[in-house]
Design a protein around this motif. Structure first.
Motif, PDB file in Angstrom:
ATOM      1  N   LEU A 202      12.803  15.502   2.498  1.00  0.00           N
ATOM      2  CA  LEU A 202      11.440  15.459   3.011  1.00  0.00           C
ATOM      3  C   LEU A 202      11.421  15.800   4.489  1.00  0.00           C
ATOM      4  N   GLU A 203      10.406  16.547   4.871  1.00  0.00           N
ATOM      5  CA  GLU A 203      10.315  16.946   6.273  1.00  0.00           C
ATOM      6  C   GLU A 203      10.023  15.763   7.182  1.00  0.00           C
ATOM      7  N   ASP A 204       9.294  14.788   6.655  1.00  0.00           N
ATOM      8  CA  ASP A 204       8.869  13.708   7.516  1.00  0.00           C
ATOM      9  C   ASP A 204       9.217  12.378   6.898  1.00  0.00           C
ATOM     10  N   GLY A 205       9.826  11.520   7.723  1.00  0.00           N
ATOM     11  CA  GLY A 205      10.323  10.246   7.244  1.00  0.00           C
ATOM     12  C   GLY A 205       9.273   9.320   6.679  1.00  0.00           C
ATOM     13  N   THR A 206       8.034   9.508   7.027  1.00  0.00           N
ATOM     14  CA  THR A 206       7.041   8.534   6.605  1.00  0.00           C
ATOM     15  C   THR A 206       6.395   8.890   5.266  1.00  0.00           C
ATOM     16  N   ASP A 207       6.900   9.927   4.616  1.00  0.00           N
ATOM     17  CA  ASP A 207       6.187  10.456   3.462  1.00  0.00           C
ATOM     18  C   ASP A 207       5.987   9.450   2.337  1.00  0.00           C
ATOM     19  N   HIS A 208       7.071   8.968   1.771  1.00  0.00           N
ATOM     20  CA  HIS A 208       6.901   8.125   0.597  1.00  0.00           C
ATOM     21  C   HIS A 208       6.785   6.662   0.910  1.00  0.00           C
ATOM     22  N   SER A 209       7.515   6.209   1.924  1.00  0.00           N
ATOM     23  CA  SER A 209       7.468   4.790   2.222  1.00  0.00           C
ATOM     24  C   SER A 209       6.087   4.383   2.726  1.00  0.00           C
ATOM     25  N   ASN A 210       5.337   5.331   3.234  1.00  0.00           N
ATOM     26  CA  ASN A 210       4.015   4.995   3.741  1.00  0.00           C
ATOM     27  C   ASN A 210       2.903   5.196   2.722  1.00  0.00           C
ATOM     28  N   ARG A 211       3.260   5.586   1.512  1.00  0.00           N
ATOM     29  CA  ARG A 211       2.202   5.836   0.536  1.00  0.00           C
ATOM     30  C   ARG A 211       1.645   4.506   0.023  1.00  0.00           C
ATOM     31  N   PRO A 212       0.341   4.301   0.174  1.00  0.00           N
ATOM     32  CA  PRO A 212      -0.245   3.028  -0.245  1.00  0.00           C
ATOM     33  C   PRO A 212       0.001   2.730  -1.726  1.00  0.00           C
ATOM     34  N   LEU A 213       0.125   1.425  -2.042  1.00  0.00           N
ATOM     35  CA  LEU A 213       0.363   1.015  -3.428  1.00  0.00           C
ATOM     36  C   LEU A 213      -0.917   0.694  -4.171  1.00  0.00           C
ATOM     37  N   ILE A 214      -1.889   0.117  -3.451  1.00  0.00           N
ATOM     38  CA  ILE A 214      -3.096  -0.350  -4.150  1.00  0.00           C
ATOM     39  C   ILE A 214      -4.336   0.425  -3.706  1.00  0.00           C
ATOM     40  N   HIS A 215      -4.098   1.648  -3.261  1.00  0.00           N
ATOM     41  CA  HIS A 215      -5.205   2.544  -2.936  1.00  0.00           C
ATOM     42  C   HIS A 215      -4.983   3.854  -3.672  1.00  0.00           C
ATOM     43  N   LEU A 216      -6.083   4.528  -3.985  1.00  0.00           N
ATOM     44  CA  LEU A 216      -5.973   5.806  -4.690  1.00  0.00           C
ATOM     45  C   LEU A 216      -5.425   6.881  -3.747  1.00  0.00           C
ATOM     46  N   THR A 217      -4.310   7.472  -4.160  1.00  0.00           N
ATOM     47  CA  THR A 217      -3.756   8.641  -3.467  1.00  0.00           C
ATOM     48  C   THR A 217      -3.387   9.661  -4.545  1.00  0.00           C
ATOM     49  N   PRO A 218      -3.370  10.951  -4.230  1.00  0.00           N
ATOM     50  CA  PRO A 218      -2.911  11.921  -5.232  1.00  0.00           C
ATOM     51  C   PRO A 218      -1.385  11.891  -5.304  1.00  0.00           C
ATOM     52  N   ASP A 219      -0.812  12.160  -6.469  1.00  0.00           N
ATOM     53  CA  ASP A 219       0.653  12.216  -6.592  1.00  0.00           C
ATOM     54  C   ASP A 219       1.229  13.278  -5.669  1.00  0.00           C
ATOM     55  N   LYS A 220       0.515  14.404  -5.589  1.00  0.00           N
ATOM     56  CA  LYS A 220       0.938  15.447  -4.657  1.00  0.00           C
ATOM     57  C   LYS A 220      -0.286  16.250  -4.241  1.00  0.00           C
ATOM     58  N   GLY A 221      -0.178  16.932  -3.116  1.00  0.00           N
ATOM     59  CA  GLY A 221      -1.264  17.799  -2.694  1.00  0.00           C
ATOM     60  C   GLY A 221      -2.310  17.086  -1.848  1.00  0.00           C
ATOM     61  N   TRP A 222      -3.379  17.812  -1.657  1.00  0.00           N
ATOM     62  CA  TRP A 222      -4.431  17.422  -0.719  1.00  0.00           C
ATOM     63  C   TRP A 222      -5.612  16.731  -1.416  1.00  0.00           C
ATOM     64  N   MET A 223      -6.146  15.699  -0.761  1.00  0.00           N
ATOM     65  CA  MET A 223      -7.358  15.051  -1.262  1.00  0.00           C
ATOM     66  C   MET A 223      -8.330  14.804  -0.117  1.00  0.00           C
ATOM     67  N   ASN A 224      -9.637  15.097  -0.331  1.00  0.00           N
ATOM     68  CA  ASN A 224     -10.652  14.543   0.568  1.00  0.00           C
ATOM     69  C   ASN A 224     -11.706  13.802  -0.238  1.00  0.00           C
ATOM     70  N   ASP A 225     -12.982  14.023  -0.022  1.00  0.00           N
ATOM     71  CA  ASP A 225     -14.053  13.153  -0.532  1.00  0.00           C
ATOM     72  C   ASP A 225     -13.886  12.611  -1.950  1.00  0.00           C
ATOM     73  N   PRO A 226     -14.292  11.353  -2.185  1.00  0.00           N
ATOM     74  CA  PRO A 226     -14.448  10.873  -3.562  1.00  0.00           C
ATOM     75  C   PRO A 226     -15.635  11.581  -4.215  1.00  0.00           C
ATOM     76  N   ASN A 227     -15.497  11.915  -5.475  1.00  0.00           N
ATOM     77  CA  ASN A 227     -16.550  12.607  -6.238  1.00  0.00           C
ATOM     78  C   ASN A 227     -16.711  11.939  -7.602  1.00  0.00           C
ATOM     79  N   GLY A 228     -17.901  12.082  -8.163  1.00  0.00           N
ATOM     80  CA  GLY A 228     -18.095  11.743  -9.582  1.00  0.00           C
ATOM     81  C   GLY A 228     -17.681  10.352 -10.008  1.00  0.00           C
ATOM     82  N   LEU A 229     -17.777   9.363  -9.128  1.00  0.00           N
ATOM     83  CA  LEU A 229     -17.349   8.012  -9.498  1.00  0.00           C
ATOM     84  C   LEU A 229     -18.234   7.468 -10.629  1.00  0.00           C
ATOM     85  N   TRP A 230     -17.599   6.967 -11.684  1.00  0.00           N
ATOM     86  CA  TRP A 230     -18.369   6.306 -12.752  1.00  0.00           C
ATOM     87  C   TRP A 230     -17.489   5.296 -13.455  1.00  0.00           C
TER      88      TRP A 230
END
Ligand code: FRU
Length: 547
Positions: free
Chosen positions: A1-29
Motif C-alpha cells: 500500500l502506498e499509504d500506511g493509513t489505508d486499512h487500519s484507518n478504515r472505519p468498522l461501524i460506518h459505511l465505506t466502499p470496499d474499494k474506489g471512490w464514494m461521495n453523496d448518499p443516494n436512494g436511502l430506503w
C-alpha cells in the motif's frame, strides 16, 4: 500500500466502499419485508478518486452498524457521464405501473436521479424488481428536462394530504430549490420555487423535504409534545405569514435540507436546514434563520431514508467528508465514509436565556449493544479538576480504534477572570505513538466546545491547507445542578478516523475526520485543566466497541 493509513484507518461501524471512490448518499430506503436498510452512493469503483462514468454503489445493513458492499446498482449509459445524486421511493400502490403482483409492495422501489452528461443535467427514473439490487431504466427517460446544465439531486417524498409524489431539485447556480409534484413519478408539474434562502455559498446541492416529529426536549419516546405555536415572542414574526395561529398544537413540522458548496462558513461544504410548513405545493419557513445541521467540517449531502421501521421516525445520514480535501485524505484503495445514521426530531431549546427556539435535534442510531460484548469500559465521576494533577485513564491494550463516551461536566465560572483561558481538555492519545492525539474540551469565557485534530505525524494533516485542525462550537448549558452550577453534556463516537460529537442530548452535533499513523489507535485519555476547581467531571464513561 502506498499509504500506511489505508486499512487500519478504515472505519468498522460506518459505511465505506470496499474499494474506489464514494461521495453523496443516494436512494436511502428501508425494506420492511427483509428488514434491511439500503444505502446507495455516488461511486467510482475503478480508483479512489471522483471520476466518470460515475455510478451508484450499493450497501445493505440490517442494523445501521455493519454494512455490506453489494457493488454497482445503477450506471449511466454513457462513459462520459454520471448517474448523479438522487433518491428512492417505495411505490406501494404501483402509481407508476412498473410493478405487477410478483413484486412485494414493500419492495417496489423507484430511483430518481440526475443524468449528468457534458453540458446537460436531466432527471431519470429507474425501478427494481429484485428488491433494490438491479435497476431497469424507464424507456421514456428523461422525466424532467428544463434545458439546464445545473439542475440536479432529486429527493422524492410522498405527500399524504394531496396523494402526490413531491420532488425537490436544486437549480444549483440560480439558488433555487424547485418543487414539482406528480401522480406517477413520470409526469412532473412545477409547483413552486424556494429560492435564495439561507447561506448561499457558490451553489445549492442535494435539497430534501421531510416531515419531522416535534417532541418535548429530553423525551425521546416520540410522544407528541404539548408545544403550542407560537409560544414565544421569537415565533411572532409575521414576516413569513405562517399558517399557524396562536395556541395551535405543533406535532410535526417540515424540514427543508440543503447542501451548499464551495464557500461554506468553515470552508468548503456545509449542510443547512429550515423548519417550516409545506402545503403540498409551497414550503414556508417559520423564521428567516440560516441553520446548520452539523458544526463540524465533515458532514455533507445529507439525506433521509424513505420509510423507517415504525413509518414515522426520520433517519438519515451524510457523507462524512468535505469537497475541499476529500480526494487528498490519506486512504488509497477506498475513499470516504458516511456518517453514522441519526434519528431526527424537532425540539425546543434555549440558545440564550431570553429565547426559546425550535431546533433540529439528532442522536445516532446504531446497534451499540452488539458492539460492547467482551469490550472494556472505564468510568469516573465527581472529579474536580486541578491544574497540577491530570487524570489518566487507560483503555485496554487490544483496542480496535472504536469506542464511545459519555461526558458530563459542570462549570464554576466564579473562579476565573475574563482574561483567563479557562479550559479543560480530554487528550485522546494513540497507543503506539503518544505524539498523536486528539484534543477535545470546553472553555468558559468563549462558552464553546473545541476539537483539535492537528497533532498527527500523517503528512496530509500538517500539509493540507484546508484540513482545518482547530474547530469549535458554542454550547448552551444543558441544565443547572442543585449546587447552582451549569452542566453540559457530550456523547461521542470514535471510529478509527472519524469522531462524531452529540451535545446536550443532540441539540447540536459535530462530525470531523482525523488521521493518525497506521494502527495507532487511541487507548489513553488524559484530562487536564488550566484553572483549579473550575470544572467538575460529573460523569465520564468510555466504552470500547468491537465487532
Ligand atoms: C454533491 C454533488 C451533487 C452531485 C454529485 C456528483 O456532493 O456535487 O450535486 O449530484 O455530488 O457526484
Amino acid at each position: 500500500l502506498e499509504d500506511g493509513t489505508d486499512h487500519s484507518n478504515r472505519p468498522l461501524i460506518h459505511l465505506t466502499p470496499d474499494k474506489g471512490w464514494m461521495n453523496d448518499p443516494n436512494g436511502l430506503w428501508y425494506d420492511a419485508k427483509d428488514e434491511l436498510w439500503h444505502a446507495y452512493y455516488q461511486y467510482y469503483p475503478e480508483v479512489a478518486h471522483w471520476g466518470r462514468p460515475l455510478a451508484w454503489g450499493h450497501s445493505v445493513s440490517s442494523d445501521l452498524t455493519i454494512w455490506n458492499d453489494t457493488g454497482v446498482a445503477i450506471r449511466p449509459h454513457r462513459n462520459d457521464s454520471g448517474a448523479y445524486s438522487g433518491s428512492m421511493v417505495i411505490d406501494y400502490n404501483n402509481t407508476s405501473g412498473f410493478f405487477n403482483g410478483s413484486v412485494d409492495p414493500r419492495q417496489r422501489v423507484i430511483a430518481m436521479w440526475t443524468f449528468d452528461s457534458p453540458g446537460s443535467e436531466t432527471q431519470h427514473i429507474s425501478y427494481s424488481v429484485d428488491g433494490g439490487y438491479t435497476f431497469i431504466d424507464y424507456e421514456q427517460n428523461p422525466v424532467l428536462d428544463i434545458n439546464e446544465s445545473n439542475f440536479r439531486d432529486p429527493k422524492v417524498t410522498w405527500h399524504e394530504e394531496t396523494s402526490k409524489w413531491i420532488v425537490t431539485i436544486a437549480h444549483s447556480q440560480k439558488f433555487e430549490i424547485l418543487i414539482y409534484s406528480s401522480p406517477d413519478m413520470k409526469d412532473w408539474t412545477l409547483e413552486s420555487s424556494f429560492s435564495h434562502s439561507g447561506f448561499l455559498a457558490f451553489q445549492y446541492e442535494c435539497p430534501g423535504l421531510v416531515k419531522v416529529p416535534v417532541v418535548k426536549a429530553s423525551n425521546n419516546d416520540y410522544v407528541p409534545a404539548n408545544l403550542t405555536y407560537p409560544n414565544s415572542t421569537t415565533y411572532n414574526s409575521s414576516y413569513f405569514n405562517t399558517t399557524f395561529s396562536q395556541g395551535d398544537e405543533l406535532e410535526e413540522a417540515w424540514v427543508m435540507f440543503l447542501s451548499v458548496n464551495p464557500g461554506g462558513p468553515l470552508g468548503g461544504s456545509v449542510n443547512e436546514y429550515f423548519i417550516g410548513d409545506f402545503n403540498g405545493t409551497h414550503f414556508t419557513p417559520f423564521t428567516p434563520q440560516t441553520r446548520f445541521v452539523d458544526f463540524g467540517k465533515d458532514f455533507y449531502a445529507f439525506q433521509t431514508f424513505f420509510n423507517t421501521p415504525n413509518g414515522k421516525d426520520v433517519i438519515g445520514l451524510a457523507w462524512a467528508s468535505n469537497w475541499q480535501y476529500c480526494e487528498a485524505v490519506p486512504t488509497r484503495s477506498w475513499r470516504s465514509s458516511m456518517s453514522i445514521a441519526r434519528n431526527f426530531t424537532i425540539q425546543e431549546y434555549a440558545p440564550n436565556p431570553e429565547s426559546v427556539e425550535l431546533n433540529l435535534n439528532s442522536m445516532p442510531v446504531y446497534d451499540r449493544e452488539s458492539l460492547i460484548a467482551n469490550q472494556s469500559r472505564i468510568t469516573t465521576h465527581n472529579r474536580t479538576l486541578e491544574k497540577n494533577s491530570a487524570i489518566h485513564l487507560n483503555l485496554s491494550n487490544n483496542g480496535t480504534g472504536v469506542f464511545d463516551f459519555n461526558l458530563t461536566w459542570s462549570l464554576n465560572s466564579s473562579v476565573y477572570t475574563n482574561s483567563d483561558v479557562a479550559e479543560f481538555s480530554l487528550y485522546l492519545i494513540g497507543s503506539d505513538n503518544s505524539e498523536e492525539y486528539l484534543r477535545i474540551g470546553y472553555e468558559g469565557n468563549s462558552g464553546a466546545f473545541f476539537l483539535d485534530r492537528g497533532h498527527s505525524d500523517v503528512d496530509f494533516v500538517s500539509r493540507n491547507p484546508f484540513f482545518t485542525d482547530k474547530l469549535s462550537t458554542y454550547l448552551e448549558p444543558y441544565e443547572t445542578l442543585e449546587n447552582g452550577l451549569n452542566s453540559y453534556k457530550v456523547y461521542g463516537i470514535v471510529d478509527r478516523n472519524l469522531i462524531e460529537l452529540f451535545f446536550n442530548d443532540g441539540s447540536e452535533a459535530m462530525t470531523n475526520l482525523f488521521f493518525f499513523s497506521d494502527g495507532n489507535y487511541i487507548n489513553e485519555v488524559d484530562i487536564r485543566t488550566s484553572i483549579d476547581h473550575c470544572y467538575n467531571i460529573e460523569e465520564l464513561s468510555i466504552q470500547q466497541l468491537g465487532i
